[in-house]
Design an enzyme around this catalytic site. Structure first.
Site, short mmCIF file in Angstrom:
data_model
loop_
_atom_site.label_atom_id
_atom_site.label_comp_id
_atom_site.label_asym_id
_atom_site.label_seq_id
_atom_site.Cartn_x
_atom_site.Cartn_y
_atom_site.Cartn_z
N GLU A 157 -17.60 12.03 21.89
CA GLU A 157 -16.43 12.39 21.26
C GLU A 157 -16.28 13.00 19.88
OE1 GLU A 157 -14.02 12.11 24.69
OE2 GLU A 157 -15.10 13.13 25.83
N HIS A 206 -2.90 2.20 7.94
CA HIS A 206 -3.62 1.58 8.50
C HIS A 206 -4.06 0.56 8.40
CE1 HIS A 206 -6.69 -1.21 5.33
NE2 HIS A 206 -5.67 -2.00 4.43
N HIS A 245 -12.98 -3.71 3.81
CA HIS A 245 -11.19 -3.89 4.28
C HIS A 245 -11.35 -3.49 4.88
CE1 HIS A 245 -7.64 -3.87 1.46
NE2 HIS A 245 -6.79 -4.00 2.97
N HIS A 247 -7.27 -2.87 9.40
CA HIS A 247 -8.86 -3.50 9.36
C HIS A 247 -9.42 -3.82 10.76
CE1 HIS A 247 -6.41 -6.04 5.98
NE2 HIS A 247 -6.29 -4.93 5.87
N GLU A 297 0.55 -1.57 -0.20
CA GLU A 297 -0.42 0.37 0.14
C GLU A 297 1.16 1.26 0.28
OE1 GLU A 297 -3.37 -0.48 -1.06
OE2 GLU A 297 -3.80 -2.54 0.37
#
Ligand code: 13P
Ligand code: ZN
Length: 278
Positions: free
Chosen positions: A169, A139, A210, A141, A116
């Site tokens: 919040e 990143h 994803h 999952h 990525e």
């Protein structure tokens, strides 16, 4: 020279990866992380003139030329980063015409940077335009967030409003809301470009079915953003099939955001309808 394995940024990345793993957001090799180092800081730890190998990153990262990043390796498990940082992480400096990266340290088993990398570097490029202090893209999952993308509208306004109403919040932590991308093939330049485009307006970008990308000035900020979204998504998935007896109103969201000076997406709340006396 200082010992790289004792560098605060290596320790903090390793700690962050372990936390994300233990939260169940990074099964197997899921997830990746990149941290932009301050200019020159790497010279305290290694001879930056010594390039271990040059990696062809195959896309144009020229706005980041000369910048140095710590990134996770492709196929590497977040749970292992703290035990073997040198195998699971790499330190890259963007070089050549911007489509190459000099490996200065790490990825010691010959592995490559995360698949990525386009989404990471392109997001760094866009975030730096709106926030010159941005340093982190990560990143993962996140489980309930992924679950939510199967059962909730993927419209960004609707998705953000639901999250804002699920955790008190949330609007203060992510007043810029969340962007949402539909299912796309991961690990590609096109999902990278689409993610980066979304990063112009929000620090969070959901990848339907994803996971999520988060960006911030610090590892804590990026982690905390995802943590807050995941908390809100957890509340949502817990109660989504129940009959709501009450909810947080738009007016209450407005009061929260105003009280904590959160620059929220005003277009994501319904306008105040003033009663007209006739
Ligand atoms: P990498 O192992 O290449 O970082 O990929 C993990 C992932 O989550 C892909 O989206
Ligand atoms: Zn992923």
């Amino acid at each position: 020279m200082e010992e790289l394995l004792k560098a605060p940024f290596i320790k903090e990345i390793a700690r962050t990866c372990s936390n994300m793993y233990r939260l169940g957001w990074d099964e197997r090799n899921a997830g990746n992380i990149s941290l932009l180092l301050e200019d020159g800081v790497i010279n305290e730890y290694l001879d930056a003139a010594k390039v271990i190998r040059v990696i062809d990153i195959k896309f144009d990262a020229s706005p980041l030329l000369g910048k140095t990043f710590v990134v996770s390796g492709t196929g590497k498990y977040f749970k292992n980063v703290e035990y073997e940082p040198e195998v699971n992480l790499g330190i890259l400096r963007i070089s050549g015409d911007g489509s190459k990266a000099d490996l200065l340290w790490g990825l010691s088993d010959g592995g490559g940077p995360t698949s990525e990398l386009p989404a990471h570097l392109m997001s760094h490029i866009e975030r730096l335009k709106v926030d010159p202090l941005n340093r982190v893209v990560t990143h993962c999952h996140a489980t309930n967030l992924v679950a939510m993308t199967y059962v909730h509208s993927l419209d960004e306004r609707t998705f953000t409003r639901t999250l804002w109403k699920m955790s008190i919040e949330a609007i203060v932590v992510f007043p810029d809301g969340v962007s949402v991308l539909p299912w796309m093939l991961c690990g590609t330049e096109s999902i990278g470009r689409a993610t980066a485009e979304k990063m112009r307006v929000s620090r969070l970008c959901v990848w339907a079915h994803h996971g999520i990308f988060g960006a911030g000035k610090t590892l804590d900020e990026a982690f905390g953003l995802i943590e807050t979204v995941e908390k809100a998504a957890t509340v949502y998935t817990t109660i989504m099939n129940s009959r709501f007896l009450s909810n947080i109103s738009d007016e209450q969201l407005r009061i929260l955001a105003d009280t904590f000076n959160a620059p929220y997406r005003t277009d994501y709340l319904d306008p105040v309808i003033k009663a007209i006396n006739v």
